[in-house]
Design an enzyme around this catalytic site. Structure first.
Site, PDB file in Angstrom:
ATOM      1  N   ASP A  66       0.842  -1.202   0.000  1.00 32.98           N
ATOM      2  CA  ASP A  66       0.000   0.000   0.000  1.00 32.98           C
ATOM      3  C   ASP A  66       0.875   1.248   0.000  1.00 32.98           C
ATOM      4  O   ASP A  66       1.472   1.600   1.010  1.00 32.98           O
ATOM      5  CB  ASP A  66      -0.894   0.017   1.249  1.00 32.98           C
ATOM      6  N   TYR A  71       3.333   9.572  -0.369  1.00 34.26           N
ATOM      7  CA  TYR A  71       4.358   8.959   0.482  1.00 34.26           C
ATOM      8  C   TYR A  71       5.763   9.144  -0.112  1.00 34.26           C
ATOM      9  O   TYR A  71       6.757   8.870   0.547  1.00 34.26           O
ATOM     10  CB  TYR A  71       4.100   7.453   0.698  1.00 34.26           C
ATOM     11  N   LYS A  96      -2.417   5.879  -4.417  1.00 37.53           N
ATOM     12  CA  LYS A  96      -3.515   6.833  -4.144  1.00 37.53           C
ATOM     13  C   LYS A  96      -3.236   8.188  -4.779  1.00 37.53           C
ATOM     14  O   LYS A  96      -2.080   8.642  -4.801  1.00 37.53           O
ATOM     15  CB  LYS A  96      -3.676   7.027  -2.623  1.00 37.53           C
ATOM     16  N   HIS A 129      -7.266   9.588  -2.261  1.00 36.64           N
ATOM     17  CA  HIS A 129      -6.675   9.544  -0.915  1.00 36.64           C
ATOM     18  C   HIS A 129      -7.584  10.210   0.128  1.00 36.64           C
ATOM     19  O   HIS A 129      -7.795   9.668   1.212  1.00 36.64           O
ATOM     20  CB  HIS A 129      -5.304  10.220  -0.954  1.00 36.64           C
TER      21      HIS A 129
HETATM   22  P1  NAD Z   1       0.107   1.383  12.037  1.00 43.09           P
HETATM   23  O1  NAD Z   1      -1.142   1.226  12.822  1.00 43.09           O
HETATM   24  O2  NAD Z   1       0.421   0.420  10.970  1.00 43.09           O
HETATM   25  O3  NAD Z   1       1.287   1.462  13.091  1.00 43.09           O
HETATM   26  C1  NAD Z   1       2.609   1.660  12.692  1.00 43.09           C
HETATM   27  C2  NAD Z   1       3.470   1.785  13.950  1.00 43.09           C
HETATM   28  O4  NAD Z   1       3.403   0.549  14.675  1.00 43.09           O
HETATM   29  C3  NAD Z   1       4.919   2.010  13.607  1.00 43.09           C
HETATM   30  O5  NAD Z   1       5.455   2.895  14.568  1.00 43.09           O
HETATM   31  C4  NAD Z   1       5.537   0.629  13.722  1.00 43.09           C
HETATM   32  O6  NAD Z   1       6.900   0.700  14.069  1.00 43.09           O
HETATM   33  C5  NAD Z   1       4.715   0.023  14.845  1.00 43.09           C
HETATM   34  N1  NAD Z   1       4.642  -1.440  14.727  1.00 43.09           N
HETATM   35  C6  NAD Z   1       4.429  -2.164  13.600  1.00 43.09           C
HETATM   36  N2  NAD Z   1       4.406  -3.475  13.880  1.00 43.09           N
HETATM   37  C7  NAD Z   1       4.604  -3.597  15.216  1.00 43.09           C
HETATM   38  C8  NAD Z   1       4.680  -4.708  16.099  1.00 43.09           C
HETATM   39  N3  NAD Z   1       4.542  -5.949  15.659  1.00 43.09           N
HETATM   40  N4  NAD Z   1       4.899  -4.472  17.419  1.00 43.09           N
HETATM   41  C9  NAD Z   1       5.035  -3.197  17.876  1.00 43.09           C
HETATM   42  N5  NAD Z   1       4.970  -2.097  17.083  1.00 43.09           N
HETATM   43  C10 NAD Z   1       4.755  -2.297  15.764  1.00 43.09           C
HETATM   44  O7  NAD Z   1       0.089   2.911  11.468  1.00 43.09           O
HETATM   45  P2  NAD Z   1       0.204   3.651  10.084  1.00 43.09           P
HETATM   46  O8  NAD Z   1       1.527   3.579   9.466  1.00 43.09           O
HETATM   47  O9  NAD Z   1      -0.348   5.007  10.369  1.00 43.09           O
HETATM   48  O10 NAD Z   1      -0.839   2.911   9.134  1.00 43.09           O
HETATM   49  C11 NAD Z   1      -0.483   1.823   8.313  1.00 43.09           C
HETATM   50  C12 NAD Z   1      -0.579   2.165   6.852  1.00 43.09           C
HETATM   51  O11 NAD Z   1      -1.866   2.668   6.524  1.00 43.09           O
HETATM   52  C13 NAD Z   1       0.360   3.279   6.388  1.00 43.09           C
HETATM   53  O12 NAD Z   1       1.691   2.862   6.285  1.00 43.09           O
HETATM   54  C14 NAD Z   1      -0.278   3.640   5.080  1.00 43.09           C
HETATM   55  O13 NAD Z   1       0.065   2.701   4.081  1.00 43.09           O
HETATM   56  C15 NAD Z   1      -1.753   3.562   5.429  1.00 43.09           C
HETATM   57  N6  NAD Z   1      -2.328   4.873   5.822  1.00 43.09           N
HETATM   58  C16 NAD Z   1      -3.268   5.424   5.021  1.00 43.09           C
HETATM   59  C17 NAD Z   1      -3.834   6.636   5.346  1.00 43.09           C
HETATM   60  C18 NAD Z   1      -4.877   7.226   4.448  1.00 43.09           C
HETATM   61  O14 NAD Z   1      -5.222   8.399   4.618  1.00 43.09           O
HETATM   62  N7  NAD Z   1      -5.394   6.482   3.497  1.00 43.09           N
HETATM   63  C19 NAD Z   1      -3.449   7.329   6.503  1.00 43.09           C
HETATM   64  C20 NAD Z   1      -2.489   6.740   7.329  1.00 43.09           C
HETATM   65  C21 NAD Z   1      -1.946   5.503   6.987  1.00 43.09           C
END
Ligand code: NAD
Length: 318
Positions: A66, A71, A96, A129
């Site tokens: 994704d 990004y 997106k 997006h």
């Molecule tokens: P997330 O909920 O995936 O959390 C990421 C955080 O959790 C990071 O700090 C990572 O180091 C930590 N983490 C990951 N695996 C872990 C584990 N097993 N144990 C402990 N910590 C862990 O948050 P995110 O990045 O905000 O969301 C995921 C994805 O969603 C993004 O990378 C992006 O692709 C998408 N996204 C989309 C939008 C949108 O507007 N469409 C907005 C935000 C994110």
């Protein structure tokens, strides 16, 4: 390893993926295509690091990546896909359209740029997006998405951060229902009302920030469930997403977490676990921006935000 049948509680039509060498089941979409239920989120992953991270994820069994124009790492994802040992038809790539490209012609141009960066002729899923309602262009943008699908340049078209009203507007004006809506969704913010609208129109729910950006993982309820199953809180939360019928795209750049997050197909949550996680929902649990107002102001051009993310991603504090 024995692979358990999919969730007993909220499964839609997920099917085991027997062909791509991955344990991740695929969820059927309303347009006849299907999407892996778990993928790698690429937000705040620098372009330079993307090939290594995507390579590690594909090696661990991920088939869904994704990314987004915003990004700043579409090119890095493209390089990773080109070098991948897994054939292209087993991989699923989402990107997106950023807020500065709303409008019919701008959308077609932005898509061309994304496809070029990703080095792909066809993109599996293209999302708007953010709706940016104050700009009033998301219906025109959606018409361009419909055209891209007609031309065969995109397999599935969907949206992100759309509220029920935004969904009804594009469906009412064009007659075309998005395949999927990618929204903030985690145990602390479960989007129940919006999910009812998704059900009504057969729109798949994809969870962004599925781990609540890591913050929710210290919650005692999740820790207790994890201890009972001999799992980590992150695995419990991701298993909850899978059994609830969502697509989840956790982000990590740490190989250990990347592997941990996909190792969620050999255990199942109980009804009590589901009830306890349901109780964590909060009306004030939103972490990200409210789509009703986001994108109101002119955003930075992508080349600036992309550079900012790269600086943040390489900062020693992260
Ligand atoms: P997330 O909920 O995936 O959390 C990421 C955080 O959790 C990071 O700090 C990572 O180091 C930590 N983490 C990951 N695996 C872990 C584990 N097993 N144990 C402990 N910590 C862990 O948050 P995110 O990045 O905000 O969301 C995921 C994805 O969603 C993004 O990378 C992006 O692709 C998408 N996204 C989309 C939008 C949108 O507007 N469409 C907005 C935000 C994110």
């Amino acid at each position: 390893m024995k692979r358990l049948g999919l969730g007993r509680f909220g499964e839609r039509n997920a099917k085991p993926d027997m062909t791509s060498g991955s344990e991740v089941p695929r969820l059927g979409l309303n347009d006849g295509h299907s999407i892996p239920q778990l993928g790698l989120g690429m937000w705040q992953t620098g372009d330079g690091k993307a090939p290594e991270i995507v390579g590690a994820a594909i090696g661990a069994g991920y088939r869904l990546i994704d990314t987004a124009t915003n990004y700043g790492n579409e090119a890095g994802v493209g390089r990773a896909l080109e070098g991948s040992v897994v054939p292209r038809n087993h991989l699923f790539v989402t990107t997106k359209l950023w807020n500065d490209s709303h409008g019919y012609d701008q959308t077609l141009r932005a898509f061309d740029a994304s496809a070029r960066e990703l080095r792909l002729n066809v993109i599996d899923l293209y999302l708007i997006h953010w709706p940016c309602p104050q700009r009033g262009l998301y219906v025109d943008t959606w018409r361009a998405f419909i055209e891209l699908r007609k031309q065969g340049r995109v397999r599935s078209i969907g949206v992100s951060n759309f509220t029920a009203d935004h969904l009804k507007r594009i469906i009412g004006d064009t007659g075309v229902v998005p395949a999927l809506n990618q929204v903030e969704l985690h145990p602390g913010f479960q989007q129940r009302a919006l999910r009812e609208t998704h059900e009504r129109y057969n729109i798949a729910t994809e969870a962004w920030s599925p781990l609540g950006q890591g913050k929710i993982l210290i919650h005692p309820t999740l820790r207790a469930i994890a201890d009972r199953h001999g799992r980590t809180p992150a695995q419990v939360v991701l298993r909850w997403h899978i059994e609830s019928g969502f697509v989840a795209i956790p982000r990590s750049v740490a190989p250990a977490h990347i592997a941990e997050n996909i190792d969620v197909f050999t255990f199942a949550l109980t009804r009590q676990d589901h009830d306890a996680i349901s109780a964590l929902d909060s009306a004030t649990g939103r972490i990200g921006p409210d789509p009703a107002g986001f994108g109101r102001r002119r955003s930075f051009p992508r080349r600036v935000t992309g550079r900012l993310w790269r600086i943040m991603a390489s900062s020693p504090r992260r």
